[in-house]
Design a protein around this motif. Structure first.
Motif, mmCIF file in Angstrom:
data_model
loop_
_atom_site.group_PDB
_atom_site.id
_atom_site.type_symbol
_atom_site.label_atom_id
_atom_site.label_comp_id
_atom_site.label_asym_id
_atom_site.label_seq_id
_atom_site.Cartn_x
_atom_site.Cartn_y
_atom_site.Cartn_z
ATOM 1 N N TYR A 1 -8.900 16.260 -16.426
ATOM 2 C CA TYR A 1 -7.983 16.524 -17.540
ATOM 3 C C TYR A 1 -8.604 17.491 -18.544
ATOM 4 N N TYR A 2 -9.846 17.250 -18.891
ATOM 5 C CA TYR A 2 -10.480 18.073 -19.921
ATOM 6 C C TYR A 2 -11.042 19.387 -19.384
ATOM 7 N N GLU A 3 -11.303 19.472 -18.097
ATOM 8 C CA GLU A 3 -11.790 20.719 -17.513
ATOM 9 C C GLU A 3 -10.660 21.644 -17.069
ATOM 10 N N ASN A 4 -9.437 21.144 -16.987
ATOM 11 C CA ASN A 4 -8.279 21.925 -16.545
ATOM 12 C C ASN A 4 -7.181 21.815 -17.596
ATOM 13 N N GLU A 5 -7.316 22.595 -18.649
ATOM 14 C CA GLU A 5 -6.409 22.469 -19.794
ATOM 15 C C GLU A 5 -4.939 22.614 -19.429
ATOM 16 N N TYR A 6 -4.619 23.373 -18.386
ATOM 17 C CA TYR A 6 -3.216 23.586 -18.032
ATOM 18 C C TYR A 6 -2.502 22.264 -17.719
ATOM 19 N N VAL A 7 -3.226 21.265 -17.233
ATOM 20 C CA VAL A 7 -2.567 19.997 -16.892
ATOM 21 C C VAL A 7 -2.172 19.208 -18.136
ATOM 22 N N GLN A 8 -2.728 19.541 -19.276
ATOM 23 C CA GLN A 8 -2.442 18.784 -20.490
ATOM 24 C C GLN A 8 -0.991 18.918 -20.942
ATOM 25 N N ASP A 9 -0.277 19.928 -20.479
ATOM 26 C CA ASP A 9 1.150 20.045 -20.779
ATOM 27 C C ASP A 9 1.994 19.139 -19.891
ATOM 28 N N TYR A 10 1.408 18.600 -18.838
ATOM 29 C CA TYR A 10 2.128 17.787 -17.862
ATOM 30 C C TYR A 10 1.893 16.289 -18.014
ATOM 31 N N PHE A 11 0.866 15.906 -18.758
ATOM 32 C CA PHE A 11 0.473 14.503 -18.835
ATOM 33 C C PHE A 11 0.313 14.063 -20.280
ATOM 34 N N ALA A 12 0.747 12.843 -20.569
ATOM 35 C CA ALA A 12 0.697 12.320 -21.929
ATOM 36 C C ALA A 12 -0.738 12.074 -22.396
ATOM 37 N N ARG A 13 -1.600 11.705 -21.477
ATOM 38 C CA ARG A 13 -3.032 11.565 -21.767
ATOM 39 C C ARG A 13 -3.790 11.554 -20.445
ATOM 40 N N ASP A 14 -5.084 11.618 -20.523
ATOM 41 C CA ASP A 14 -5.897 11.775 -19.316
ATOM 42 C C ASP A 14 -5.669 10.676 -18.282
ATOM 43 N N TYR A 15 -5.445 9.446 -18.712
ATOM 44 C CA TYR A 15 -5.284 8.336 -17.773
ATOM 45 C C TYR A 15 -4.077 8.530 -16.856
ATOM 46 N N GLY A 16 -3.122 9.335 -17.255
ATOM 47 C CA GLY A 16 -1.960 9.616 -16.427
ATOM 48 C C GLY A 16 -2.290 10.358 -15.149
ATOM 49 N N LEU A 17 -3.464 10.976 -15.087
ATOM 50 C CA LEU A 17 -3.867 11.684 -13.876
ATOM 51 C C LEU A 17 -4.392 10.745 -12.793
ATOM 52 N N THR A 18 -4.513 9.464 -13.102
ATOM 53 C CA THR A 18 -5.014 8.491 -12.137
ATOM 54 C C THR A 18 -4.102 8.405 -10.924
#
Length: 127
Positions: free
Chosen positions: A45-62
Motif C-alpha cells: 500500500y505504501y510503496e505503490n501510491e496509485y493503489v491508495q485511490d482504490y482502497f480505504a486503508r492498507d488493510y483492504g489490500l489483504t
C-alpha cells in the motif's frame, strides 16, 4: 470497528442475492492487481501510491472481504452527521466501490432503500 465487522456478516446475504458481485468488485481494482494477503498488504500500500485511490486503508489490500469491510467502515465513519468528512468521495475508484456496495446492499436488503442507514445520506452522490 462495528461497521467493519458488520460488513463481514452482511457478506453472506449479498452472496445469495448477487452472484455477479465478486466479479464487479474485482473489476473496480487496478489492472492486474492481486490482493496481498496478511503478510505484505501494508508494505504494498505504501510503496505503490496509485493503489491508495482504490482502497480505504492498507488493510483492504489483504483480500476482497477486508477490502469491502474497510470501504464500509470508511462510509460509516463519515456517515450521516459527518458527510463533509467523506474523504473517500474524492477518490473516484474508491467512490465506485462505495457505489457498488450501496447498490448491492440495497438489492440484498430491500428495506434499506427507505431507511436512515449510514449509506442513505449519500443517495445523491453514490449513483
Amino acid at each position: 470497528t462495528f461497521c467493519h465487522e458488520l460488513m463481514h456478516a452482511l457478506e453472506y446475504r449479498i452472496w445469495n442475492y448477487d452472484n455477479e458481485f465478486e466479479e464487479k468488485w474485482y473489476n473496480l481494482n487496478p489492472d492486474n492487481f492481486e490482493y496481498q494477503g496478511k503478510e505484505n498488504y501494508s508494505t504494498y500500500y505504501y510503496e505503490n501510491e496509485y493503489v491508495q485511490d482504490y482502497f480505504a486503508r492498507d488493510y483492504g489490500l489483504t483480500n476482497n472481504l477486508e477490502d469491502r469491510a474497510t470501504v464500509f467502515e470508511a462510509i460509516c465513519d463519515s456517515g450521516i452527521e459527518n458527510q463533509a468528512d467523506a474523504w473517500w468521495i474524492e477518490k473516484k475508484p474508491l467512490k465506485a466501490k462505495a457505489t457498488l456496495l450501496k447498490k448491492t446492499l440495497e438489492k440484498s436488503f430491500p428495506s434499506l432503500k427507505n431507511s436512515n442507514y449510514p449509506l442513505s445520506c449519500y443517495d445523491n452522490i453514490l449513483v
